[in-house]
Design a protein around this motif. Structure first.
Motif: not given
Lengths: 114, 918
Positions: A31, A48-50, B29, B31-32, B34-36, B38-39, B56-58
């Motif tokens: 992150y 993005h994470a993906a 992933v 955790q990532h 979750e961080d997003r 929270r932010e 959207r991260e996925l």
């Protein structure tokens, strides 16, 4: 459309360089890396994470970075990536490659304007 | 916060990652995200906005999976549990099944060993038969580099495949070769044994092949050193005799093939120069040839000390009657045979006088090299019969192993039922069972091959004894191994089918509840049938074995009319060492006296022929008969000690004198001794002293008068069965067939090898250059004539015994199972007051039906099957009741033996235990 695509391609080509540069100084978690890229590019680049994590795994598999689950008091367990000696060499190579590429582009694209 | 983890996990599912890796990625992933989240919340977004940002991260549904596919390897070390459906990963499942089978088999050493030994006992003998057949018939000849080779014989062929061979001269050979389109070349070859001496050592008998010059080229045999024969080395006049020797001889005599070239050998006291060395392993054109020296046909008269002109070298006659021919493509062996027929008939027309024999003499082509052609058919039949017996044995052990596996499958009903509840498909269950039986079969084959190494040797000594001192190696080569593995997997497949079917059959209901306890009073039908089949087959084999063993005993007790016990026979070939008849007689007389004086032997005698060797006959004119009605009589040239030494009583007259025996030349009337049959046939009485017969004139010998001086008892000189032949004895020196080849027979209680050694050293003192061959007990020659009976008596006894052993094991397993299944019933019976003996009776009764069925089927099979060996029987018929009765008694004994232990165990059932479990 074409803009997005070129952005993606650019990202792909430079993503490895970006990640390696970010973990050069100190180990970082995923992150952290994503946020730094966004911040330092002032929003021009984002991952993005993906796509970020598969990329991290690929670099790890090549032996350029090493991910380790680490716990700090008061924080939860995170996976930190740091640069390996192999990674240092790769980073150096990519950097000089990028610089000469950028110079070349600049000479052409910038030269017209000059 | 939403449940990111389960969503991520579902997106990764199709990747089939190893679970720990999957968990790691999900965690990272998530955790990532979750961080997003929270932010996003801390920067002022609402919950819904923050959630959307995190999602959207996925990116799209596919992104994560697609990106990871390239990076993460799909590693499936984690397989479905044994017996569960294999979801298309067939190979892995198979491997897993084999591993599982191996583990369970290791855990049940008793069961595993029983099955493996049972399989080895059938695969072993079968492999031995195949390995013997391979050695004798099928293996290629080392050093021969082409497979387009055939052996060709010329002769008059009789119905049964017998032949009176006819020679083909060099001139005819050349004409045929020039006109033939179907062959690239051909060569004459004859293999014999001569005496060989290297570098001054004492001579020994060695295999010698004499060939025409093209021989090695036709076979494609490439010399390892030196060269083959040139065509002028095979044509008179002979300048310097040359020889090609085997790799083994070159190494033994000269150190290496290269060293042998140009060195001298002495064959039959004649020097030869070595010009070439054949590749290692090449020892002649048949699988049992042992040729060490090759010479050209033209050197034969020199080698044999023949007078100039004695060797027929006209167009009409030739020394070679056996040939090798290489077929030229595209023609085959059939075309070769028919073309040779046409060409020889053509030669008969062009040279009607010299080649008249080609009107009746025909060529025959035998494809390949392999066994000596005249033995091929007989040996082939014998091997086929043996293979058939091996097949029966394999069936027997299939039935047995199948039976044991079914037993196990019933014991594992519970496990199988569990597997089915967990979703195991039928296919997978069958596969699991087959994996187990295949594994067992492979272990059985491995053990069987070890057994085969011994058995093949035994078979070879029984069926194809080689002269003493020759080493024989029966290779287990890739052909034998391949066949054995094929047999093993077939056996595994067949033996596993019944239990596999049993396992796959949908009898799920009840299986779980019953946990192996059944109270049926009857044995499972399938297994009973298998056991019955086994008993029947072994009973059949046993009956056959008893018939043949008593045949052998009868044959051994036949009165041969002479006493062969403790007699050792050696042979000497003086003609090949340049002896004429007079010198030969002096040599033999000296040897005879030396052996009588010094050897400490009971009896010594010399004759032209030894019993149960080759025979000789000529034609006589019976007194008062039409001169055209001659009669063929077998004869032997013997010495004065012959009748005493072999214990043949003279019923009238006297034996020959030493003078008569060792004197050559033709007195006006030759004294003869005849046997009783001949006396009766010629004169109607045995009081025939002084009566005369005339010997008919034959090629090279005039008509002669023979005077009867004695009558001997009838003897069977050539075969054990059948009637004694009319027989005539002449003094060794006084018959028309010169006694330059003779048999020395010694009666002594010392072992044959020792006797042979003493005789050889006595002979060496007279002429060291002449070696003696043989040195075997006379009984060995007689046994050789009984080898078919002996072989089948042995194999059937062995297999009958094995069969019964296997049947007993199978029956034991079956009865045990029944006893276990009925233990509840037995317990209740005991609780209600049944005596232990009653329980024993119940156990025995369960095997009664099987035994009765097996006996009836076996008797019927034996009755019809024994017709196949009817022609081999002697002094016993295939309907002898006592044989059948004794076999049935044996079977009864086996059945009782198989039931004793289970019955005993059944009486030990504790009624309290059983009732408690109810």
């Amino acid at each position: 459309m074409s803009l997005i695509r070129s952005n993606q391609e650019l990202k792909k080509g430079s993503a490895e360089l970006l990640i390696l540069s970010l973990v050069e100084g100190r180990p970082r978690h995923g992150y952290d890396i994503a946020r730094l890229i966004e911040q330092r590019s002032e929003g021009a680049l984002s991952f993005h994470a993906a796509s970020l994590y598969p990329l991290l795994y690929r670099l790890e598999k090549r032996g350029w970075i090493l991910g380790r689950w680490t716990e700090k008091p008061g924080e939860r367990r995170r996976r930190l990536y740091r640069l390996t000696p192999e990674g240092h060499k790769a980073l150096a190579a990519q950097r000089s490659g990028w610089e000469s590429f950028a110079r070349a582009i600049n000479r052409i694209a910038g030269g017209e304007n000059a | 916060m939403p449940d990111w983890r389960s969503e991520i996990r579902s997106r990764l599912a199709s990747l089939k990652l190893p679970p720990e890796r999957e968990a790691e990625i999900v965690e990272e992933v998530a955790q990532h995200m979750e961080d997003r989240f929270r932010e996003s919340r801390t920067t002022g977004g609402t919950d819904a906005q923050a959630e959307a940002t995190a999602w959207r991260e996925l990116e799209s549904n596919e992104t994560l999976r697609r990106e990871l596919t390239a990076v993460e390897r799909r590693l499936p070390p984690e397989l479905p549990p044994p017996g569960s459906q294999n979801r298309g990963r067939w190979l892995e499942a198979l491997f897993q099944d084999f591993r599982f089978a191996g583990r369970t088999l290791r855990k049940n050493p008793g069961f595993t060993w029983t099955v493996v030994v049972a399989l080895a006992l059938s695969i072993g003998p079968t492999t031995a038969i195949i390995s013997f057949g391979n050695w004798l018939l099928w293996r290629p000849i080392p050093g021969v580099t082409t497979d387009r080779i055939a052996q060709v014989w010329f002769g008059r062929w009789s119905e049964g495949g017998g032949v009176s061979p006819s020679g083909v001269s060099y001139a005819n050979m050349a004409d045929i070769a020039a006109r033939s389109k179907t062959m690239m070349g051909w060569a004459g070859v004859q293999e014999s044994a001569e005496s060989l001496s290297v570098q001054g050592a004492l001579p020994r008998i060695a295999g010698v092949g004499y060939v025409t010059s093209g021989f090695f080229d036709v076979l494609g045999v490439r010399m390892t050193a030196g060269r083959g024969f040139l065509s002028d080395e095979d044509l008179p006049p002979l300048v310097s005799p040359v020889a090609v020797i085997s790799d083994g001889l070159a190494r033994a005599a000269f150190g290496s093939p290269g060293n042998a070239i140009g060195r001298q050998l002495v064959i039959n006291s004649r020097p030869f120069t070595v010009i070439g060395v054949t590749p290692a392993g090449f020892a002649g054109i048949t699988t049992t040839s042992r040729v060490e020296i090759w010479i050209s046909g033209a050197t034969l008269p020199y080698l044999r000390h023949l007078q100039p002109g004695a060797r027929p070298d006209s167009r009409g006659d030739g020394v070679f009657y056996s040939f090798v021919a290489r077929v030229s493509p595209p023609y085959g062996f059939r075309e070769l045979e028919s073309e040779l027929g046409v060409l020889t008939r053509g030669l008969a027309e062009v040279y009607p006088k010299e080649n008249s024999k080609f009107k009746t003499v025909t060529p025959r082509v035998f494809p390949g090299l392999g066994l000596y052609v005249l033995m091929r058919a007989r040996m082939g039949t014998m091997i086929n019969m043996l293979l058939a017996i091996g097949g029966i044995l394999l069936l027997l052990s299939c039935a047995n192993v199948s039976n044991l596996l079914v037993l196990r499958a019933t014991r594992r009903e519970h496990e199988i039922a569990l597997r089915k509840t967990f979703g195991a498909g039928r296919f997978r269950l069958v596969q699991l069972q087959l994996a187990e039986s295949w594994l067992l079969a492979i272990c059985g084959a491995a053990l069987g091959i070890l057994l085969a190494l011994i058995l093949a040797r035994l078979l070879q000594e029984l069926l194809f004894p080689m002269p003493p001192g020759t080493s024989v190696s029966l290779p287990i080569d890739w052909r034998v191994l391949g066949a054995t593995l094929g047999i093993a997997s077939a056996t595994g497949g067949i033996a596993g089918t019944a239990p596999a079917w049993f396992a796959a059959r949908g009898r799920l209901a009840g299986m779980l509840g019953r946990s192996g306890m059944r109270s049926s009073a009857h044995a499972p039908r399938l297994r009973s049938l298998l056991a019955m089949f086994q008993l029947a087959l072994s009973l059949t084999l046993l009956i056959g074995a008893v018939m043949l063993v008593s045949t052998l005993r009868n044959l051994r007790s036949v009165d041969l009319g002479f006493d062969a016990a403790n007699v050792t026979t050696l042979n000497v070939d003086l003609a090949s060492h340049g002896y004429d008849i007079n010198r030969a007689l002096i040599y033999l007389r000296e040897l005879h006296s030396a052996l009588e004086a010094g050897g400490g032997f009971q009896e010594v005698t010399i004759a032209q022929l030894s019993p149960f060797g080759s025979g000789s006959s000529f034609r006589i004119l019976p007194p008062g008969a039409d001169p055209k009605n001659t009669m063929s009589v077998r004869f032997n040239g013997v010495t004065h000690t012959f009748f005493r030494a072999l214990s043949v009583p003279l019923v009238r007259g006297r034996p020959f004198t030493a003078e008569e025996s060792f004197t050559s030349g033709a007195p006006p009337a030759v004294p003869i001794i005849i046997n009783e049959i001949l006396a009766r046939r010629l004169f109607g009485t045995i009081d025939v002293w002084g009566r005369t017969i005339r010997k008919a004139a034959a090629l090279g010998s005039p008509e002669r008068e023979l005077v009867v001086v004695g009558v001997a008892r009838d003897s069977r000189w050539n075969n054990v069965t059948g009637q004694p032949d009319p027989f005539l004895y002449m003094p060794l020196g006084q018959n028309d067939f010169p006694a330059t080849r003779a048999a020395i027979m010694i009666r002594s209680v010392q072992p044959a090898a020792k006797v042979a050694e003493a005789v050889r050293s006595a002979a060496a003192r007279i002429d060291a250059s002449v070696p003696l061959s043989g040195g075997q007990p006379l009984t060995a020659s007689i046994d050789r004539s009984l080898r078919e009976q002996r072989l089948f008596a042995w194999t059937l006894s062995l297999l009958g015994g094995l069969g019964f052993l296997l049947a007993a094991v199978g029956l034991y397993g079956l009865v045990s199972q029944i006893a276990v299944e009925r233990s509840r019933e037995f317990g209740i019976r005991l609780a209600l007051g049944a005596r232990r003996l009653d329980i024993v009776r119940l156990v025995f009764r369960s095997s009664l039906v099987i035994a009765a069925g097996g006996t009836a089927t076996g008797l019927a099979l034996a009755f019809f099957g024994s017709r196949a060996i009817k022609s081999m029987l002697f002094g016993v018929t295939n309907t002898e009741p006592w044989i059948y009765a004794s076999a049935v008694v044996t079977l009864g004994f086996i059945v009782v033996l198989a039931c004793v232990a289970p019955a005993f165990r059944a009486t030990r059932v504790q009624p309290v235990e059983i009732l408690r479990s109810e």
